[in-house]
Design a protein around this motif. Structure first.
Motif, short mmCIF file in Angstrom:
data_model
loop_
_atom_site.label_atom_id
_atom_site.label_comp_id
_atom_site.label_asym_id
_atom_site.label_seq_id
_atom_site.Cartn_x
_atom_site.Cartn_y
_atom_site.Cartn_z
N CYS A 22 18.03 -5.21 -12.79
CA CYS A 22 16.87 -4.38 -12.47
C CYS A 22 15.91 -5.23 -11.63
N VAL A 23 15.51 -4.70 -10.49
CA VAL A 23 14.51 -5.36 -9.65
C VAL A 23 13.24 -4.52 -9.71
N ASN A 24 12.21 -5.04 -10.40
CA ASN A 24 10.91 -4.37 -10.45
C ASN A 24 10.03 -4.88 -9.31
N PHE A 25 9.41 -3.96 -8.60
CA PHE A 25 8.50 -4.28 -7.50
C PHE A 25 7.06 -4.12 -8.01
N LEU A 26 6.19 -5.06 -7.67
CA LEU A 26 4.82 -5.05 -8.18
C LEU A 26 3.86 -4.60 -7.08
N PRO A 27 3.43 -3.34 -7.09
CA PRO A 27 2.48 -2.87 -6.08
C PRO A 27 1.03 -3.17 -6.43
N GLN A 28 0.80 -3.84 -7.55
CA GLN A 28 -0.51 -4.33 -7.92
C GLN A 28 -0.33 -5.62 -8.71
N ASP A 29 -1.40 -6.40 -8.81
CA ASP A 29 -1.34 -7.58 -9.67
C ASP A 29 -1.01 -7.14 -11.09
N VAL A 30 -0.16 -7.89 -11.76
CA VAL A 30 0.08 -7.68 -13.19
C VAL A 30 -0.72 -8.75 -13.93
N GLY A 73 3.05 -7.64 -4.50
CA GLY A 73 3.97 -8.09 -3.47
C GLY A 73 5.13 -8.91 -4.01
N ALA A 74 5.08 -9.21 -5.31
CA ALA A 74 6.17 -9.95 -5.96
C ALA A 74 7.20 -8.98 -6.52
N ILE A 75 8.34 -9.53 -6.90
CA ILE A 75 9.34 -8.77 -7.63
C ILE A 75 9.69 -9.52 -8.91
N ARG A 131 0.83 -1.21 0.00
CA ARG A 131 0.00 0.00 0.00
C ARG A 131 0.86 1.26 0.00
N PHE A 132 1.92 1.25 0.80
CA PHE A 132 2.82 2.40 0.87
C PHE A 132 3.44 2.68 -0.50
N LEU A 133 3.90 1.63 -1.17
CA LEU A 133 4.52 1.79 -2.48
C LEU A 133 3.50 2.22 -3.52
N ALA A 134 2.29 1.64 -3.48
CA ALA A 134 1.24 2.01 -4.44
C ALA A 134 0.87 3.49 -4.29
#
Length: 321
Positions: free
Chosen positions: A194-202, A243-245, A70-73
């Protein structure tokens, strides 16, 4: 966990969707996504390393919790709103309705933001990157990422994020050069991650990244959009949960895809150099703020900090691609 982003879809002319758009959505819903995509747990470090070295990327689930998500989103929404305020026509800086978080920042980074700083202190990320580089002595390149809005209906051309040095006007961000002409950066171990963080479902519909498996060492020419076969357009990293990367070897061919959902898709990132690789650096955090970071985060960002005598001007801008 479902996260609702701001910036829902708005038809440019206020009309209902065209038949063409409906057909694209149906096609992606039925066919989009890498078949058999394996998503590993944060405890399976060895499998993550194996998949990364084989495919040029790996997805790891359950890396950050609901509160961090939530914080990241919310942070992504705030930054996106600042950028979009400069672009009423949604022309983007990575194609229509498509934006770089770093390329839209005066510092070419979002390291001054607490949400991106938070990502530096997730232990499993440090553990994974250390395993991939074979050393904890890696360093941060930038804190960036991208987002795409509903209305990003085109495909971004396939590309790689790093190349050999050619001359200072064309390739100023790459430091590898073999004057013998015998080796390229693709013959080396991975120079940066590169580490991509997923703040929502892709999902199949909200602009998943397409990755062409095993291309990190390929010297073949990258196909243009006109040359690209349909299977490559559908080779997307989805579905993948919030929540995944997604950890990427930046040499692998990849590109953006249409967002035909009703909400923004964001993939903020941290980019890390291998211990033996460097490029020209742009400061992304003030000395005073750098001293507030954890000891490990200070070490990782040691090449990104401004001098104590210097101020750092931050804010949104629409850089050219």
């Amino acid at each position: 966990m479902e996260v609702q982003f701001a910036h829902p879809i708005i038809a440019s002319d206020g009309s209902s969707e065209t038949l063409e758009m409906e057909a694209l959505r149906a096609h992606l819903e039925a066919n989009n996504g890498i078949r058999g995509l394996e998503i590993v747990s944060p405890t399976d470090i060895e499998q993550a390393v194996r998949l990364f070295r084989r495919d040029g990327f790996v997805v790891v689930a359950d890396v950050f919790n609901d509160e961090q998500t939530r914080f990241l989103a919310n942070g992504c929404n705030e930054v996106a709103s600042e950028i979009l305020a400069l672009d009423n026509n949604r022309n983007g800086n990575r194609g229509s309705h498509r934006y770089s978080f770093g390329g839209s920042s005066l510092t070419r980074s979002q390291l001054h933001r607490p949400e991106w700083q938070m990502m530096l202190d997730i232990p499993v990320v440090d553990e994974l990157v250390t395993a991939l580089f074979g050393s904890p002595d890696y360093s941060l390149r930038a804190a960036s990422g991208d987002f795409c809005l509903p209305g990003a209906t085109g495909y971004q051309p396939l590309h790689s994020d790093v190349s050999d040095w050619f001359n200072s006007s064309i390739s100023r961000f790459s430091s590898f050069y073999d004057p013998r002409g015998q080796m390229t950066i693709r013959d080396l171990p991975c120079p940066y991650i590169c580490v991509n963080f997923l703040p929502q479902d892709v999902t199949r519909l909200n602009g998943p990244t397409r990755q062409i498996l095993g291309t990190q060492h390929s010297r073949a020419p990258i196909p243009s959009l006109e040359e690209e076969p349909e299977w490559m357009r559908l080779s997307t990293v989805c579905p993948a949960p919030a929540g995944a990367i997604m950890i990427r070897d930046v040499r692998a061919w990849h590109g953006g895809t249409p967002n035909v959902s009703n909400a923004m898709r964001a993939i903020p990132n941290l980019e890390f150099y291998a211990p033996w690789f460097r490029e020209p650096m742009v400061p992304g955090i003030t000395y005073a703020d750098h001293k507030k970071l954890s000891e490990r985060a200070q070490f990782l960002t040691r090449f990104c900090v401004a001098d104590s005598s210097e101020s750092l001007v931050t804010g949104a801008i629409l850089w050219a691609p």
